[in-house]
Design a protein around this motif. Structure first.
Motif, PDB file in Angstrom:
ATOM      1  N   TYR A  25      -2.404   7.404 -28.371  1.00 37.21           N
ATOM      2  CA  TYR A  25      -1.847   6.112 -27.957  1.00 37.21           C
ATOM      3  C   TYR A  25      -1.333   6.197 -26.523  1.00 37.21           C
ATOM      4  O   TYR A  25      -1.621   5.336 -25.695  1.00 37.21           O
ATOM      5  CB  TYR A  25      -0.725   5.698 -28.906  1.00 37.21           C
ATOM      6  N   VAL A  26      -0.575   7.246 -26.223  1.00 45.33           N
ATOM      7  CA  VAL A  26      -0.038   7.445 -24.874  1.00 45.33           C
ATOM      8  C   VAL A  26      -1.190   7.558 -23.872  1.00 45.33           C
ATOM      9  O   VAL A  26      -1.163   6.944 -22.804  1.00 45.33           O
ATOM     10  CB  VAL A  26       0.871   8.690 -24.827  1.00 45.33           C
ATOM     11  N   GLN A  27      -2.219   8.326 -24.212  1.00 45.77           N
ATOM     12  CA  GLN A  27      -3.361   8.481 -23.308  1.00 45.77           C
ATOM     13  C   GLN A  27      -4.035   7.137 -23.033  1.00 45.77           C
ATOM     14  O   GLN A  27      -4.402   6.854 -21.890  1.00 45.77           O
ATOM     15  CB  GLN A  27      -4.370   9.471 -23.895  1.00 45.77           C
ATOM     16  N   GLY A  28      -4.176   6.313 -24.051  1.00 46.56           N
ATOM     17  CA  GLY A  28      -4.778   4.995 -23.859  1.00 46.56           C
ATOM     18  C   GLY A  28      -3.945   4.107 -22.946  1.00 46.56           C
ATOM     19  O   GLY A  28      -4.479   3.422 -22.071  1.00 46.56           O
ATOM     20  N   ARG A  29      -2.639   4.121 -23.146  1.00 48.40           N
ATOM     21  CA  ARG A  29      -1.747   3.315 -22.299  1.00 48.40           C
ATOM     22  C   ARG A  29      -1.744   3.829 -20.863  1.00 48.40           C
ATOM     23  O   ARG A  29      -1.765   3.062 -19.914  1.00 48.40           O
ATOM     24  CB  ARG A  29      -0.323   3.313 -22.875  1.00 48.40           C
ATOM     25  N   LEU A  30      -1.732   5.160 -20.687  1.00 48.21           N
ATOM     26  CA  LEU A  30      -1.768   5.741 -19.348  1.00 48.21           C
ATOM     27  C   LEU A  30      -3.070   5.388 -18.637  1.00 48.21           C
ATOM     28  O   LEU A  30      -3.068   5.102 -17.441  1.00 48.21           O
ATOM     29  CB  LEU A  30      -1.590   7.264 -19.415  1.00 48.21           C
ATOM     30  N   ALA A  31      -4.168   5.384 -19.374  1.00 48.06           N
ATOM     31  CA  ALA A  31      -5.457   5.000 -18.781  1.00 48.06           C
ATOM     32  C   ALA A  31      -5.423   3.537 -18.357  1.00 48.06           C
ATOM     33  O   ALA A  31      -5.883   3.187 -17.263  1.00 48.06           O
ATOM     34  CB  ALA A  31      -6.593   5.253 -19.775  1.00 48.06           C
ATOM     35  N   HIS A  32      -4.866   2.672 -19.212  1.00 48.52           N
ATOM     36  CA  HIS A  32      -4.763   1.249 -18.908  1.00 48.52           C
ATOM     37  C   HIS A  32      -3.921   1.006 -17.657  1.00 48.52           C
ATOM     38  O   HIS A  32      -4.178   0.073 -16.893  1.00 48.52           O
ATOM     39  CB  HIS A  32      -4.170   0.506 -20.106  1.00 48.52           C
TER      40      HIS A  32
END
Length: 106
Positions: A25-32
């Motif tokens: 989840y954190v990785q997805g938000r950081l990518a966004h």
């Protein structure tokens, strides 16, 4: 998902007990938020839930963009604390209340 349950413990590269769903989840938000690009890494669309050096670099870029200071005596660089970084990343309406996207420099 719009909301995610905060992990009980910090998420870090040094921890072997990371919640893989929380890390993904954190990785997805950081990518966004362009934090991988800001860290000089290729853009990522989804995370695999493994907290590696690339994720730690993106977390540091996120912390810098959002003025989230860490105490070097207490925190490892690139650590996601449940009450600070994770809470900010999990805001359901980031366009209204933050977080700030990472600054990509050329």
């Amino acid at each position: 998902p719009l909301l995610a349950d905060a992990p009980e413990e910090v998420l870090s590269q040094q921890s072997e007990d990371n919640d893989r769903r929380a890390v993904a989840y954190v990785q997805g938000r950081l990518a966004h938020l362009d934090c991988f690009k800001a860290a000089g890494e290729p853009a990522r669309r989804t995370g695999d839930g493994t907290f590696e050096a690339l994720t730690a670099s993106a977390v540091i870029a996120f912390q810098m963009a959002n003025d989230l200071l860490q105490d070097p005596k207490l925190d490892e660089p690139g650590t996601v604390r449940p009450d600070q970084e994770f809470r900010l990343l999990a805001r359901p309406f980031p366009y209204l209340f933050g977080p700030e996207p990472c600054r990509v420099t050329s």
